[in-house]
Write an enzyme that holds these catalytic residues in place. Structure first.
Site, PDB file in Angstrom:
ATOM      1  N   PRO A  31     -23.341  41.546   3.344  1.00  0.00           N
ATOM      2  CA  PRO A  31     -22.570  40.605   4.158  1.00  0.00           C
ATOM      3  C   PRO A  31     -22.905  40.792   5.634  1.00  0.00           C
ATOM      4  O   PRO A  31     -22.867  41.920   6.143  1.00  0.00           O
ATOM      5  CB  PRO A  31     -21.116  40.982   3.866  1.00  0.00           C
ATOM      6  CG  PRO A  31     -21.145  42.305   3.185  1.00  0.00           C
ATOM      7  CD  PRO A  31     -22.509  42.516   2.639  1.00  0.00           C
ATOM      8  N   THR A  33     -22.173  39.005   9.398  1.00  0.00           N
ATOM      9  CA  THR A  33     -21.573  38.034  10.307  1.00  0.00           C
ATOM     10  C   THR A  33     -22.649  37.453  11.212  1.00  0.00           C
ATOM     11  O   THR A  33     -23.398  38.197  11.835  1.00  0.00           O
ATOM     12  CB  THR A  33     -20.486  38.733  11.150  1.00  0.00           C
ATOM     13  OG1 THR A  33     -19.425  39.064  10.269  1.00  0.00           O
ATOM     14  CG2 THR A  33     -19.968  37.841  12.259  1.00  0.00           C
ATOM     15  N   GLY A  64     -18.748  37.782   6.454  1.00  0.00           N
ATOM     16  CA  GLY A  64     -17.295  37.859   6.401  1.00  0.00           C
ATOM     17  C   GLY A  64     -16.692  36.478   6.661  1.00  0.00           C
ATOM     18  O   GLY A  64     -17.082  35.799   7.606  1.00  0.00           O
ATOM     19  N   GLN A 106     -17.525  36.945   0.917  1.00  0.00           N
ATOM     20  CA  GLN A 106     -16.766  38.099   1.393  1.00  0.00           C
ATOM     21  C   GLN A 106     -15.522  37.641   2.161  1.00  0.00           C
ATOM     22  O   GLN A 106     -15.632  36.915   3.163  1.00  0.00           O
ATOM     23  CB  GLN A 106     -17.610  38.991   2.310  1.00  0.00           C
ATOM     24  CG  GLN A 106     -16.868  40.298   2.589  1.00  0.00           C
ATOM     25  CD  GLN A 106     -17.485  41.170   3.662  1.00  0.00           C
ATOM     26  OE1 GLN A 106     -17.742  40.701   4.767  1.00  0.00           O
ATOM     27  NE2 GLN A 106     -17.711  42.430   3.353  1.00  0.00           N
ATOM     28  N   HIS A 185     -13.234  42.606   1.778  1.00  0.00           N
ATOM     29  CA  HIS A 185     -13.691  43.506   2.850  1.00  0.00           C
ATOM     30  C   HIS A 185     -12.545  44.461   3.202  1.00  0.00           C
ATOM     31  O   HIS A 185     -11.600  44.083   3.881  1.00  0.00           O
ATOM     32  CB  HIS A 185     -14.070  42.659   4.062  1.00  0.00           C
ATOM     33  CG  HIS A 185     -14.847  43.380   5.115  1.00  0.00           C
ATOM     34  ND1 HIS A 185     -14.901  44.754   5.211  1.00  0.00           N
ATOM     35  CD2 HIS A 185     -15.627  42.918   6.123  1.00  0.00           C
ATOM     36  CE1 HIS A 185     -15.671  45.084   6.241  1.00  0.00           C
ATOM     37  NE2 HIS A 185     -16.128  43.993   6.802  1.00  0.00           N
ATOM     38  N   HIS A 188     -14.725  49.195   7.498  1.00  0.00           N
ATOM     39  CA  HIS A 188     -15.123  49.026   8.905  1.00  0.00           C
ATOM     40  C   HIS A 188     -13.988  48.788   9.904  1.00  0.00           C
ATOM     41  O   HIS A 188     -14.180  48.115  10.922  1.00  0.00           O
ATOM     42  CB  HIS A 188     -16.155  47.895   9.031  1.00  0.00           C
ATOM     43  CG  HIS A 188     -17.328  48.070   8.108  1.00  0.00           C
ATOM     44  ND1 HIS A 188     -18.214  47.083   7.818  1.00  0.00           N
ATOM     45  CD2 HIS A 188     -17.759  49.144   7.398  1.00  0.00           C
ATOM     46  CE1 HIS A 188     -19.139  47.507   6.973  1.00  0.00           C
ATOM     47  NE2 HIS A 188     -18.876  48.775   6.701  1.00  0.00           N
ATOM     48  N   TYR A 190     -11.219  46.990   9.691  1.00  0.00           N
ATOM     49  CA  TYR A 190     -10.530  45.699   9.709  1.00  0.00           C
ATOM     50  C   TYR A 190      -9.206  45.805   8.951  1.00  0.00           C
ATOM     51  O   TYR A 190      -8.787  46.910   8.588  1.00  0.00           O
ATOM     52  CB  TYR A 190     -11.474  44.610   9.179  1.00  0.00           C
ATOM     53  CG  TYR A 190     -12.663  44.453  10.112  1.00  0.00           C
ATOM     54  CD1 TYR A 190     -12.484  43.945  11.407  1.00  0.00           C
ATOM     55  CD2 TYR A 190     -13.950  44.868   9.745  1.00  0.00           C
ATOM     56  CE1 TYR A 190     -13.556  43.836  12.293  1.00  0.00           C
ATOM     57  CE2 TYR A 190     -15.023  44.763  10.626  1.00  0.00           C
ATOM     58  CZ  TYR A 190     -14.813  44.245  11.903  1.00  0.00           C
ATOM     59  OH  TYR A 190     -15.865  44.149  12.787  1.00  0.00           O
ATOM     60  N   GLY A 337     -29.026  44.884   5.158  1.00  0.00           N
ATOM     61  CA  GLY A 337     -28.478  44.069   6.230  1.00  0.00           C
ATOM     62  C   GLY A 337     -29.536  43.611   7.217  1.00  0.00           C
ATOM     63  O   GLY A 337     -30.124  42.536   7.068  1.00  0.00           O
ATOM     64  N   ARG A 338     -29.815  44.460   8.202  1.00  0.00           N
ATOM     65  CA  ARG A 338     -30.685  44.037   9.305  1.00  0.00           C
ATOM     66  C   ARG A 338     -32.070  43.598   8.843  1.00  0.00           C
ATOM     67  O   ARG A 338     -32.619  42.629   9.367  1.00  0.00           O
ATOM     68  CB  ARG A 338     -30.775  45.167  10.334  1.00  0.00           C
ATOM     69  CG  ARG A 338     -29.456  45.361  11.081  1.00  0.00           C
ATOM     70  CD  ARG A 338     -29.351  46.697  11.751  1.00  0.00           C
ATOM     71  NE  ARG A 338     -29.317  47.786  10.764  1.00  0.00           N
ATOM     72  CZ  ARG A 338     -29.229  49.063  11.059  1.00  0.00           C
ATOM     73  NH1 ARG A 338     -29.151  49.423  12.327  1.00  0.00           N
ATOM     74  NH2 ARG A 338     -29.207  49.977  10.108  1.00  0.00           N
TER      75      ARG A 338
HETATM   76  C1  LIG Z   1     -25.284  41.495  12.509  1.00  0.00           C
HETATM   77  C2  LIG Z   1     -24.469  42.250  11.502  1.00  0.00           C
HETATM   78  C3  LIG Z   1     -23.333  41.657  10.968  1.00  0.00           C
HETATM   79  C4  LIG Z   1     -22.577  42.329   9.983  1.00  0.00           C
HETATM   80  N1  LIG Z   1     -21.509  41.695   9.434  1.00  0.00           N
HETATM   81  C5  LIG Z   1     -20.837  42.273   8.397  1.00  0.00           C
HETATM   82  C6  LIG Z   1     -19.809  41.562   7.721  1.00  0.00           C
HETATM   83  O1  LIG Z   1     -19.495  40.398   8.011  1.00  0.00           O
HETATM   84  N2  LIG Z   1     -19.167  42.203   6.720  1.00  0.00           N
HETATM   85  C7  LIG Z   1     -19.492  43.484   6.345  1.00  0.00           C
HETATM   86  O2  LIG Z   1     -18.877  44.019   5.422  1.00  0.00           O
HETATM   87  N3  LIG Z   1     -20.480  44.163   6.957  1.00  0.00           N
HETATM   88  C8  LIG Z   1     -21.176  43.589   7.958  1.00  0.00           C
HETATM   89  N4  LIG Z   1     -22.218  44.252   8.544  1.00  0.00           N
HETATM   90  C9  LIG Z   1     -22.692  45.524   7.953  1.00  0.00           C
HETATM   91  C10 LIG Z   1     -23.828  45.219   6.951  1.00  0.00           C
HETATM   92  O3  LIG Z   1     -23.310  44.611   5.778  1.00  0.00           O
HETATM   93  C11 LIG Z   1     -24.625  46.492   6.549  1.00  0.00           C
HETATM   94  O4  LIG Z   1     -23.794  47.372   5.842  1.00  0.00           O
HETATM   95  C12 LIG Z   1     -25.183  47.197   7.765  1.00  0.00           C
HETATM   96  O5  LIG Z   1     -26.007  46.308   8.516  1.00  0.00           O
HETATM   97  C13 LIG Z   1     -26.016  48.423   7.366  1.00  0.00           C
HETATM   98  O6  LIG Z   1     -27.085  48.051   6.533  1.00  0.00           O
HETATM   99  P1  LIG Z   1     -28.589  47.989   7.119  1.00  0.00           P
HETATM  100  O7  LIG Z   1     -28.910  49.368   7.604  1.00  0.00           O
HETATM  101  O8  LIG Z   1     -29.411  47.572   5.923  1.00  0.00           O
HETATM  102  O9  LIG Z   1     -28.607  46.973   8.225  1.00  0.00           O
HETATM  103  C14 LIG Z   1     -22.966  43.626   9.552  1.00  0.00           C
HETATM  104  C15 LIG Z   1     -24.083  44.222  10.134  1.00  0.00           C
HETATM  105  C16 LIG Z   1     -24.835  43.564  11.077  1.00  0.00           C
HETATM  106  C17 LIG Z   1     -26.071  44.212  11.635  1.00  0.00           C
END
Ligand SMILES: Cc1cc2nc3c(=O)[nH]c(=O)nc-3n(C[C@H](O)[C@H](O)[C@H](O)COP(=O)(O)O)c2cc1C
Length: 384
Positions: A31, A33, A64, A106, A185, A188, A190, A337-338
């Site tokens: 997920p 944002t 989210g 989510q 969710h 983090h 929230y 994620g990224r």
């Molecule tokens: C730009 C961005 C937005 C994110 N938005 C959410 C979100 O909406 N909900 C959530 O549970 N985690 C969110 N995360 C956390 C990611 O789901 C993920 O766990 C985090 O980026 C670590 O994984 P990675 O190392 O593969 O990037 C976000 C992370 C990033 C970088």
């Protein structure tokens, strides 16, 4: 527990049966944002973005998404509480399904991580507590300015069932939009995490104090959505060791195990399994006990072994680390994620072990429908 027959044989491209869903690989879209749903409504750009990241048998989790009008804390995050939002989500879901992928929505209530500008009538954000997030964290307003978080309003005990009901209705809306399920969710820092963590929750009613009481709100939400849409369509995300936005707990492993014990019990009671448990790795701990940095694998393994169902992990995974975690049976699924932001064809790139595009952090949360969103090149475009 891991299926011992699969240890050593499983990798990112092993198929996986997640309850009723047949996944063709284990590379999940985390997920994320992205702040492109103008005024809370999914736009055509979201259709393109999720479609780009869909593969046959792939699994996607949306950014989210607000279950109610008090849930948002960032500009242009989508909601799923109005008919208009549901209608526009249908277009996203249809595009994802047309590519053969599976998608969960989510549900995300930010609680005190908000500001009057995001609240109906400019009111105070709601939380488990009246304590604001400390000054080291800043809220970003729609005009891009950074501010200290305002004081939230701790929910009265009698108001909590109304919030649970909002999750239930949002889950039904998600199904109406065609989603295959929802992820709650609870991570983090929230709203739900604001109830779970003893560093935030200072309530003296039945939702504060003991682990039993702090878990109560989450479990009531899970129970309500399970009754509404079925166990197999419900997943939960937690981050017991992550202290983002002051969400510290004095005993992260104890908290994680307490949540898991209750999810296991709920599964036993209803006689079927939740879709999965999604846990964020402790490596993003900013101020918590350092032993989690050093012993992250043991932390995750303890939770994995306690949970009776599909276990997904997120946070800092590369292709190799994902392969390792799957090969050793430490996870069933890995969410990215990224690297999925900057590589719409991440699955293919992992399959070919091809180089990845680098992500551009500055455009993570901007609002352009293309730049930093749908304009990252695919492999075939790069070689042209
Ligand atoms: C730009 C961005 C937005 C994110 N938005 C959410 C979100 O909406 N909900 C959530 O549970 N985690 C969110 N995360 C956390 C990611 O789901 C993920 O766990 C985090 O980026 C670590 O994984 P990675 O190392 O593969 O990037 C976000 C992370 C990033 C970088």
């Amino acid at each position: 527990m891991a299926d011992s027959s699969s240890i050593g044989l499983t990798d990112l491209f092993s198929p996986y049966k997640m309850g009723k869903f047949n996944l063709s690989h284990r590379v999940v879209l985390a997920p994320l944002t992205r702040c492109r749903a103008l005024n809370g409504v999914p736009q055509p750009a979201l259709v393109e973005y999720y479609s780009q990241r869909s593969t046959p048998g792939g699994f996607l989790i949306t950014e989210g998404t607000s279950p109610s009008d008090t849930s948002a804390g960032y500009a242009h995050v989508p909601g799923i509480y109005t008919d208009e939002q549901v209608e526009e989500w249908k277009k996203v879901v249809d595009a994802v399904h047309a590519k053969g992928a599976i998608i969960f929505c989510q549900l995300w209530h930010v609680g005190r991580a908000s500001h009057g500008v995001f609240q109906p009538g400019g009111g105070s954000p709601i939380s488990s507590t009246n304590k604001p997030i400390s000054e080291r964290w800043k809220v970003v307003l729609p005009d891009g300015s950074h501010h200290t978080y305002p004081q939230p309003r701790g929910l009265e005990t009698h108001e909590i069932p109304q919030i649970v009901e909002q999750y239930r209705r949002a889950a039904l809306n998600a199904i109406r939009a065609g989603f295959d399920g929802i992820e709650i969710h609870a991570a983090h820092g929230y709203l739900i995490d604001q109830f779970l963590k003893d560093g935030i929750n200072d309530r003296t009613d039945e939702y504060g104090g003991s682990l039993e009481n702090r878990c109560k709100f989450l479990i009531q939400v899970v129970q309500a959505v399970v009754e509404a849409i079925g166990t197999e369509r419900v997943a939960i995300r937690i981050s017991p060791a992550i202290d983002f936005q002051d969400a510290a707990d004095s005993d992260p492993i104890g908290l994680g195990l307490a949540v898991i014990e209750r999810l296991n019990k709920l599964q036993h009671n209803v006689g079927s399994k939740l879709a999965y448990l999604h846990v964020t790795q402790p490596r993003f701990v900013l101020q918590g006990p350092v032993e989690f940095d050093q012993d992250e694998a043991r932390f995750m393994r303890t939770l994995r072994n306690a949970y009776e169902g599909t276990f997904m992990a997120s946070g800092g995974f590369t292709r190799e680390l994902g392969m390792e975690a799957l090969g050793s049976g430490d996870v069933d699924l890995v969410s990215y994620g990224r690297s999925f932001i900057s590589n719409p064809d991440l699955v293919l790139r992992f399959k070919l072990n091809a180089p990845l595009n680098k992500y551009i952090r500055e455009t993570f949360y901007t609002h352009d429908p293309v730049v930093g969103y749908t304009d990252y090149p695919f492999l075939n475009e790069q070689s042209m």
